[in-house]
Design a protein around this motif. Structure first.
Motif, PDB file in Angstrom:
ATOM      1  N   ASN A  86       4.947 -18.009  -6.519  1.00 43.71           N
ATOM      2  CA  ASN A  86       5.433 -16.690  -6.945  1.00 43.71           C
ATOM      3  C   ASN A  86       4.839 -16.252  -8.270  1.00 43.71           C
ATOM      4  OD1 ASN A  86       7.047 -16.402  -4.693  1.00 43.71           O
ATOM      5  ND2 ASN A  86       8.931 -17.007  -5.708  1.00 43.71           N
TER       6      ASN A  86
ATOM      7  N   ALA B   8       4.626 -21.737   2.683  1.00 44.92           N
ATOM      8  CA  ALA B   8       5.999 -21.239   2.744  1.00 44.92           C
ATOM      9  C   ALA B   8       6.889 -22.176   3.556  1.00 44.92           C
ATOM     10  CB  ALA B   8       6.018 -19.830   3.335  1.00 44.92           C
TER      11      ALA B   8
ATOM     12  N   ARG C  46      19.132 -20.637  -3.481  1.00 42.38           N
ATOM     13  CA  ARG C  46      18.095 -21.657  -3.474  1.00 42.38           C
ATOM     14  C   ARG C  46      16.781 -20.952  -3.778  1.00 42.38           C
ATOM     15  NH1 ARG C  46      16.355 -23.779   2.522  1.00 42.38           N
ATOM     16  NH2 ARG C  46      15.683 -21.804   3.413  1.00 42.38           N
ATOM     17  N   PRO C  47      15.780 -21.656  -4.302  1.00 39.86           N
ATOM     18  CA  PRO C  47      14.502 -21.001  -4.629  1.00 39.86           C
ATOM     19  C   PRO C  47      13.867 -20.398  -3.383  1.00 39.86           C
ATOM     20  CG  PRO C  47      14.630 -23.200  -5.592  1.00 39.86           C
ATOM     21  CD  PRO C  47      15.780 -23.079  -4.641  1.00 39.86           C
ATOM     22  N   GLU C  48      13.350 -19.188  -3.514  1.00 43.17           N
ATOM     23  CA  GLU C  48      12.747 -18.499  -2.368  1.00 43.17           C
ATOM     24  C   GLU C  48      11.408 -17.891  -2.750  1.00 43.17           C
ATOM     25  OE1 GLU C  48      15.507 -15.642  -0.929  1.00 43.17           O
ATOM     26  OE2 GLU C  48      16.867 -17.112  -0.054  1.00 43.17           O
ATOM     27  N   LEU C  49      10.461 -17.951  -1.821  1.00 43.96           N
ATOM     28  CA  LEU C  49       9.170 -17.310  -2.033  1.00 43.96           C
ATOM     29  C   LEU C  49       9.288 -15.803  -1.832  1.00 43.96           C
ATOM     30  CD1 LEU C  49       6.613 -19.640  -0.198  1.00 43.96           C
ATOM     31  CD2 LEU C  49       6.998 -19.432  -2.645  1.00 43.96           C
ATOM     32  N   LYS C  50       8.482 -15.073  -2.578  1.00 45.94           N
ATOM     33  CA  LYS C  50       8.401 -13.632  -2.357  1.00 45.94           C
ATOM     34  C   LYS C  50       7.796 -13.366  -0.979  1.00 45.94           C
ATOM     35  CE  LYS C  50       7.667 -12.689  -7.281  1.00 45.94           C
ATOM     36  NZ  LYS C  50       6.705 -12.202  -8.303  1.00 45.94           N
TER      37      LYS C  50
ATOM     38  N   PRO D  78      11.951 -19.739 -10.742  1.00 47.94           N
ATOM     39  CA  PRO D  78      12.951 -19.445  -9.705  1.00 47.94           C
ATOM     40  C   PRO D  78      14.124 -18.660 -10.283  1.00 47.94           C
ATOM     41  CG  PRO D  78      12.314 -21.762  -9.669  1.00 47.94           C
ATOM     42  CD  PRO D  78      11.719 -21.174 -10.916  1.00 47.94           C
ATOM     43  N   TYR D  79      14.695 -17.800  -9.459  1.00 47.34           N
ATOM     44  CA  TYR D  79      15.919 -17.039  -9.768  1.00 47.34           C
ATOM     45  C   TYR D  79      15.708 -16.013 -10.883  1.00 47.34           C
ATOM     46  CZ  TYR D  79      17.453 -21.495  -7.752  1.00 47.34           C
ATOM     47  OH  TYR D  79      17.573 -22.621  -6.996  1.00 47.34           O
TER      48      TYR D  79
ATOM     49  N   GLN E  69      10.155 -24.214   2.091  1.00 50.85           N
ATOM     50  CA  GLN E  69      11.476 -24.047   2.699  1.00 50.85           C
ATOM     51  C   GLN E  69      12.094 -25.397   3.060  1.00 50.85           C
ATOM     52  OE1 GLN E  69      11.492 -21.486   6.119  1.00 50.85           O
ATOM     53  NE2 GLN E  69      13.693 -21.164   6.049  1.00 50.85           N
TER      54      GLN E  69
ATOM     55  N   VAL F  49       7.714 -23.187  -5.464  1.00 52.07           N
ATOM     56  CA  VAL F  49       8.067 -21.767  -5.374  1.00 52.07           C
ATOM     57  C   VAL F  49       7.611 -21.034  -6.628  1.00 52.07           C
ATOM     58  CG1 VAL F  49      10.012 -20.162  -5.367  1.00 52.07           C
ATOM     59  CG2 VAL F  49       9.965 -22.064  -3.757  1.00 52.07           C
TER      60      VAL F  49
ATOM     61  N   SER G 214       4.808 -15.410   1.099  1.00 57.49           N
ATOM     62  CA  SER G 214       5.051 -16.055   2.393  1.00 57.49           C
ATOM     63  C   SER G 214       4.036 -15.607   3.431  1.00 57.49           C
ATOM     64  CB  SER G 214       6.467 -15.755   2.878  1.00 57.49           C
ATOM     65  OG  SER G 214       7.427 -16.312   2.012  1.00 57.49           O
TER      66      SER G 214
END
Length: 728
Positions: free
Chosen positions: A356, A396, A381-385, A360-361, A400, A352, A389
């Motif tokens: 990104n 992506a 939890r870590p998320e892609l922009k 993360p965060y 996930q 991630v 995505s």
């Protein structure tokens, strides 16, 4: 904040009143002003009280959570001590969970004698007199790293702090793990010195690019990264391959601290190689835990199975916090039992970040401890922009899955690597439609029964097309690429040939995307390449072929045609190497120096230079995208070691066998070839008994790329393939 000024007293007067009526009016106004100010003050105080109450509730919740985690930690440590094992956690100032208290009983040097014995037998025990220390290049919690010279080669020398039993145990563990872990994306280990307290050293490759974190953010995290997305995704691919190596080792290994600062970069360039390092927290999974992990995978794929996963033995249970909070899996934060799927989560968090271009965060402005609590509770939890995505939907989906809250829902590293392999065009961002189409058609075929390889199959990368209707009687075309290249080299010619005949383009052993699954440390000599090609021919084709070899592929074609004349009906040599014998003194160089020389081959400078030399029409063909296509395979994990193995073998020597060629031979040569002197074309025509020379006008070294239609027509005429064949 200063308190508001008190209003004038309604009973006091600051000036004599001219009349009773006027004084009463002013007193009423003063009362209204005072009342309004009082209401404002009350409103402000109410808001502050509510804010303080909310902060108090949040603080109480965090204290309660900390107490719960503390109780779990205490219980886990007590249970571990009762079983005879140490603790698994200690908090460092930089929010990394150290292993300082995770030590066996005694002084921490249990097992040192057997390690030294292994070092002597393995040849990697370092003598202090062989090492000349240079400047300090890095400093961390576990020691100091210096530039150094070892046996005349530049290396990195990490002087490890072993001042406590836990640190001593960590040093021994790191040496043992690195000494038996060989992979192109694991930091190459040269040797170690085990002589406490002052001479506990680890010698590795000297990485000029620093850590991945430094490579990503040379001006600091706040400035983000300017590295190309394709380069960042390639590094994620390399990291996944390194972790697959740990996953498939015997016994299995868990790194337990996967993060950007534990990856080192070979250089500061965009095409640098990433190496997984810092194995001080790594652990082996033996017996029960490994079986339990496999059983959980089986149960996930077959939920109707009636057999529950076996329970791991007590010595395999890991429940303590280990790693770095921002990249730590939720089950690790919660002190629950965990296994290799914790590394998958940490990889997902790192993936991630790579996509990104930021940690993360970053958007939450929270401390690592606050993040850890939220991750443990399932709130973060870590998320892609969103933009990332959309740009990389396949990546992506992988990310996930990797950061799934349930460890059993996370994929294995073998599946992650397979997913990256399948997304080759997406990962590398090729532009030329022919290159993208060829890459999408590329597949890996397991080729067995390769002489000298035992029972292990070689995953052979190739593009194949069956004979079209009416073309079944034509001999198949087999296309061999040049030195340090891939089957993508034939991206423009292949579609033209497959319309009339069965056609194959394959990657020679050690190059392209062919993977012998030995990390590049096996035999990649001309003899090994010939044995692999012969096994491929027997398994996939099985009838005489028209063998086409370009540049060094021409030498490979001569070698194969003279060794196995029954396999080759016709031979085509395209600007072929044949009269240049060997590769020089490569075999005499120390391995670190030779490997550094090999790595120069993948640099943009050299690739661009070769790109410019290859073409006559440079403006049209010598593009940046063409350079990327030619460079693509060099990011394969086995590439450097496999290429070094070939170069140390001294390469092809076929000059004396040219006159022994028995097949009808077509020699094609670019009139403007600036890489191999066109005089070699005349020499081939003179020395090959049954040969024909065809000059390709307005063409450099690669007729199949610069003049594919001319080459198609020449090949069809030479092979006796007529126009009447119906296209597929």
């Amino acid at each position: 904040m200063a308190p508001p000024r008190a209003p004038p007293s309604p009973t006091a007067t600051n000036a004599p009143s001219s009349s009773p009526a006027g004084g009463a009016a002013r007193s009423e106004e003063d009362l209204e002003t005072a009342l309004g100010m009082a209401n404002d003050i009350i409103s402000q105080m109410d808001a502050k009280v509510k804010a303080l109450e909310a902060s108090a509730e949040e603080a109480n919740a965090m204290r309660a959570q900390a107490a719960r985690l503390g109780e779990k930690l205490t219980a886990a440590r007590r249970a571990a001590r009762e079983r005879g094992f140490g603790d698994d956690a200690d908090l460092c100032a930089d929010d990394e969970i150290d292993d300082d208290v995770d030590a066996p009983s005694g002084d921490g040097w249990a097992g040192a004698a057997s390690l030294v014995a292994d070092a002597r037998s393995g040849g990697w025990l370092v003598r202090p007199d062989d090492v000349v220390l240079g400047a300090e290049i890095g400093r961390g919690s576990s020691g100091v790293t210096h530039r150094a010279m070892w046996r005349g080669a530049p290396v990195a020398c990490k002087i490890v702090d072993v001042s406590s039993p836990g640190r001593a145990a960590t040093f021994l563990r790191e040496v043992r793990v690195q000494s038996r872990t060989r992979h192109p994306n694991v930091l190459p280990f040269y040797g170690a010195r085990v002589d406490p307290p002052d001479r506990c050293w680890i010698l590795t490759t000297l990485c000029h690019g620093g850590t991945l974190k430094q490579w990503l953010y040379p001006k600091g995290v706040d400035n983000g990264t300017k590295r190309p997305l394709a380069a960042r995704l390639r590094i994620a691919h390399e990291l996944a391959r390194a972790l697959r190596c740990l996953e498939e080792s015997s016994p299995r290994l868990i790194h337990r601290d996967v993060k950007p600062s534990n990856l080192f970069m070979s250089s500061d360039a965009d095409d640098a190689t990433a190496y997984l390092a810092d194995f001080g927290l790594a652990r082996e999974i033996r017996g029960g835990e490994a079986d339990a992990t496999e059983a959980r995978e089986t149960l996930k794929s077959n939920p109707n199975s009636s057999s529950p996963p076996p329970k791991p033995s007590s010595e395999d249970v890991m429940t303590g916090e280990t790693g770095t909070y921002v990249y730590m899996a939720p089950e690790v934060v919660r002190h629950e039992r965990y296994d290799a799927k914790a590394d998958v989560y940490s990889f997902g968090a790192t993936l991630v970040e790579l996509v990104n271009g930021a940690p993360p965060y970053r958007e939450y402005f929270q401390t690592p401890v606050q993040i850890a609590f939220a991750v443990a509770d399932g709130k973060l939890r870590p998320e892609l922009k969103a933009a990332a995505s959309r740009a990389c939907p396949g990546i992506a989906a992988v990310a996930q899955e990797c950061v799934a809250r349930d460890p059993t829902s996370r994929p294995s590293f073998a599946k992650i690597v397979d997913a990256f392999d399948a997304m080759l065009p997406e990962v590398t961002a090729l532009e030329e439609p022919a290159a993208v189409a060829m890459a999408k058609r590329c597949r890996q075929v397991p080729v067995a029964d390769v002489a000298g390889r035992g029972a292990r199959a070689i995953m052979t990368s190739c593009v194949g097309a069956p004979a079209p209707e009416g073309g079944e009687g034509n001999a198949p075309f087999v296309l061999l690429h040049g030195f340090d290249s891939s089957c993508l080299e034939y991206r423009r010619l292949f579609p033209l040939l497959e319309r009339r005949a069965e056609t194959w383009a394959l990657d020679l052993l050690g190059w392209g995307f062919t993977d012998a699954d030995d990390g590049g440390i096996g035999d990649y000599s001309p003899e090994a390449k010939r044995a692999h090609l012969h096994a491929f021919w027997k398994q996939e084709i099985g009838r005489p072929i028209t063998l086409v070899g370009a540049s060094l592929g021409g030498a490979a074609a001569i070698d194969f045609a003279t060794a196995h004349p029954e396999c080759v009906e016709r031979l085509v040599l395209v600007d072929a190497q044949g009269f240049i014998e060997g590769l020089g003194p490569m075999g005499l160089m120390p391995r670190p120096i030779a490997l550094a020389g090999v790595n120069v081959l993948k640099t943009r400078i050299l690739r661009n230079t070769a790109n410019q030399m290859a073409y006559c029409d440079k403006a049209t063909f010598a593009t940046e995208d063409a350079m990327r296509v030619g460079q693509l395979h060099t990011f394969q994990p086995q590439w450097a070691d496999a290429t070094l193995s070939f170069m140390k073998s001294d390469g092809y020597k076929v000059a004396k066998r040219v006159s022994a060629i028995t097949q009808p031979t077509l020699v094609m040569w670019g009139r403007e070839d600036k890489i191999l002197d066109p005089a070699y074309a005349t020499r081939f025509a003179e020395e090959v008994p049954n040969s024909k020379l065809l000059w390709v006008e307005k063409c450099g070294h690669v007729a199949h790329l610069e003049q594919p239609e001319v080459m198609r027509d020449a090949l069809f005429e030479f092979a006796g393939i007529g126009e009447e064949v119906v296209a597929a």
